[in-house]
Design an enzyme around this catalytic site. Sequence first.
Site, PDB file in Angstrom:
ATOM      1  N   HIS A 150       0.838  -1.202   0.000  1.00 27.23           N
ATOM      2  CA  HIS A 150       0.000   0.000   0.000  1.00 27.23           C
ATOM      3  C   HIS A 150       0.868   1.246   0.000  1.00 27.23           C
ATOM      4  O   HIS A 150       2.043   1.225   0.408  1.00 27.23           O
ATOM      5  CB  HIS A 150      -0.925   0.013   1.229  1.00 27.23           C
ATOM      6  CG  HIS A 150      -0.252   0.431   2.499  1.00 27.23           C
ATOM      7  ND1 HIS A 150      -0.209   1.748   2.934  1.00 27.23           N
ATOM      8  CD2 HIS A 150       0.428  -0.282   3.435  1.00 27.23           C
ATOM      9  CE1 HIS A 150       0.446   1.819   4.076  1.00 27.23           C
ATOM     10  NE2 HIS A 150       0.847   0.604   4.405  1.00 27.23           N
ATOM     11  N   CYS A 151       0.272   2.340  -0.463  1.00 29.08           N
ATOM     12  CA  CYS A 151       0.834   3.681  -0.288  1.00 29.08           C
ATOM     13  C   CYS A 151      -0.297   4.532   0.272  1.00 29.08           C
ATOM     14  O   CYS A 151      -0.977   4.097   1.196  1.00 29.08           O
ATOM     15  CB  CYS A 151       1.419   4.213  -1.594  1.00 29.08           C
ATOM     16  SG  CYS A 151       0.297   4.164  -3.004  1.00 29.08           S
ATOM     17  N   LYS A 152      -0.526   5.713  -0.273  1.00 22.50           N
ATOM     18  CA  LYS A 152      -1.616   6.534   0.246  1.00 22.50           C
ATOM     19  C   LYS A 152      -2.957   6.145  -0.370  1.00 22.50           C
ATOM     20  O   LYS A 152      -3.944   5.939   0.340  1.00 22.50           O
ATOM     21  CB  LYS A 152      -1.340   8.016  -0.011  1.00 22.50           C
ATOM     22  CG  LYS A 152      -2.357   8.941   0.646  1.00 22.50           C
ATOM     23  CD  LYS A 152      -1.952  10.391   0.484  1.00 22.50           C
ATOM     24  CE  LYS A 152      -2.940  11.291   1.215  1.00 22.50           C
ATOM     25  NZ  LYS A 152      -2.993  11.041   2.660  1.00 22.50           N
ATOM     26  N   SER A 168       2.733   2.134  -4.729  1.00 18.65           N
ATOM     27  CA  SER A 168       2.513   0.710  -4.474  1.00 18.65           C
ATOM     28  C   SER A 168       2.199  -0.039  -5.766  1.00 18.65           C
ATOM     29  O   SER A 168       2.612  -1.192  -5.940  1.00 18.65           O
ATOM     30  CB  SER A 168       1.382   0.534  -3.463  1.00 18.65           C
ATOM     31  OG  SER A 168       0.190   1.153  -3.921  1.00 18.65           O
TER      32      SER A 168
END
Length: 659
Positions: free
Chosen positions: A412-414, A420
């Site tokens: 995940h990222c934001k 990601s």
Amino acid sequence: MALVTVSRSPPGSGASTPVGPWDQAVQRRSRLQRRQSFAVLRGAVLGLQDGGDNDDAAEASSEPTEKAPSEEELHGDQTDFGQGSQSPQKQEEQRQHLHLMVQLLRPQDDIRLAAQLEAPRPPRLRYLLVVSTREGEGLSQDETVLLGVDFPDSSSPSCTLGLVLPLWSDTQVYLDGDGGFSVTSGGQSRIFKPISIQTMWATLQVLHQACEAALGSGLVPGGSALTWASHYQERLNSEQSCLNEWTAMADLESLRPPSAEPGGSSEQEQMEQAIRAELWKVLDVSDLESVTSKEIRQALELRLGLPLQQYRDFIDNQMLLLVAQRDRASRIFPHLYLGSEWNAANLEELQRNRVTHILNMAREIDNFYPERFTYHNVRLWDEESAQLLPHWKETHRFIEAARAQGTHVLVHCKMGVSRSAATVLAYAMKQYECSLEQALRHVQELRPIARPNPGFLRQLQIYQGILTASRQSHVWEQKVGGVSPEEHPAPEVSTPFPPLPPEPEGGGEEKVVGMEESQAAPKEEPGPRPRINLRGVMRSISLLEPSLELESTSETSDMPEVFSSHESSHEEPLQPFPQLARTKGGQQVDRGPQPALKSRQSVVTLQGSAVVANRTQAFQEQEQGQGQGQGEPCISSTPRFRKVVRQASVHDSGEEGEA
């Protein structure tokens, strides 16, 4: 996003020292003193499931010299803020607001969600709290109350309570357009309007869970349920103007648009399709943490050139569907999920998906459950200049560690869109030996919002070249060493990726089998992109005359007819092919693998077979021309004739001696 841990303790009493043994006082205090963790975003505070209560109690009981708790302990929390898009001043204000709202609650009550709402008068701030209780053995957390909190301004040192709305089993939530929704419970109806789309989506998720829990528990007015809500009813102390806002906004914004005419249904459907198409583009370039639903509608009106006032509720509904797609973790491979910060903070979803490893690709996102999951962090911003490529070797190793354990990993990222997604693409290119185009097509089929920024796409193209060069060097090393590459050159050119989607139903073993089949598939294709090796050359030769090959196999019982045909000179070069296919582990003759022949030896074999065939044909014509009456030459020629035929066709008895 930031992670805030608040120490919860009862307000200090006027008593000097508790009467009784000191250990009993410590145990009583430990039952009340606990911590609650929050995920703090712009405009929303999400209460996390924290297992620290028992730990706190154990620590408190093991330290008899600890001081008695006081209200000052509320400020002694642990805060870990990432450098997100909010300024430090805004972060500190939101943190202070959280402290003040926690002080309004009883020690046994918890904040599940605090959402900032739009205020009619800008200096004021308003929050909607979703509160549940832990009081007593008989009460469950299915009982929920909505609280409205007012702040005179953003820097105010105090807040007041302006709304109390218990959620009964008849609670209904409706969308009212422009980001607003109404909650009806127990005959009361209130309207709420979060400050952003992301805040609205988070609020509606928590409200939906609370409504389902109330319905399942059968909470009805007049019983023993939700009696603790009277504690807050007695403490409504906001100004009258604030109280009027909590009750009057329903009359201002609950108006429904007039129903469409029966004849205009087709035109309405066309307009809705146009709105869907443009809405995706608008959301793609908008910051969901700051943009409002009204701003989205105004942007759509500019794009379409039409007023969309009557489509407000439809726009909100479509936005929720798109945001839900962004919010849901996408299962890219059987062991890998691609998601956003919301998925990383959702403990229930992580446990349901059997996630044990979390790969955090964001600089601004915290590790929410470091005591429960194995984390690996790549602290980079979503910028084109950020260098992801040097980290892809470590991320691949981390993902493979989860797969080897038979568990799942969340990347995940934001928002699960750029950083990601690029990392998952790099993993797919290396693990499944596919091209960037194939990996991108596969990932976007399962998560359409996956769109790495141009800088990451350039790094993926470089990474593709590195992987291709590495595979080419591996193949050439095998050729120099005289080892047959067998299946390795196949994925070097093109590895079909479609076999991967059915694999989420199975495990990692099925995935390996599927990839082996996909690697073997290009061998059966009729010579696309011929390789520079003997297998590709022989495949091209065998495909020149497939009908003659079938005739030769069907006529093996009648050997003389092979050489009596006028096409025998064309058929004979095909005879070494079964031997070569057999030596390379092919499927035409199943006699087990043999050492691979070099290209020069294969050419000599082809030439020798052609010479033997030509001499045999000449010898046959000479014997037949001597006459029909001579019996002995004919009898003696027949065994020699069959002997030569066997040498030319079987190719493994004594061809070298005959040549």
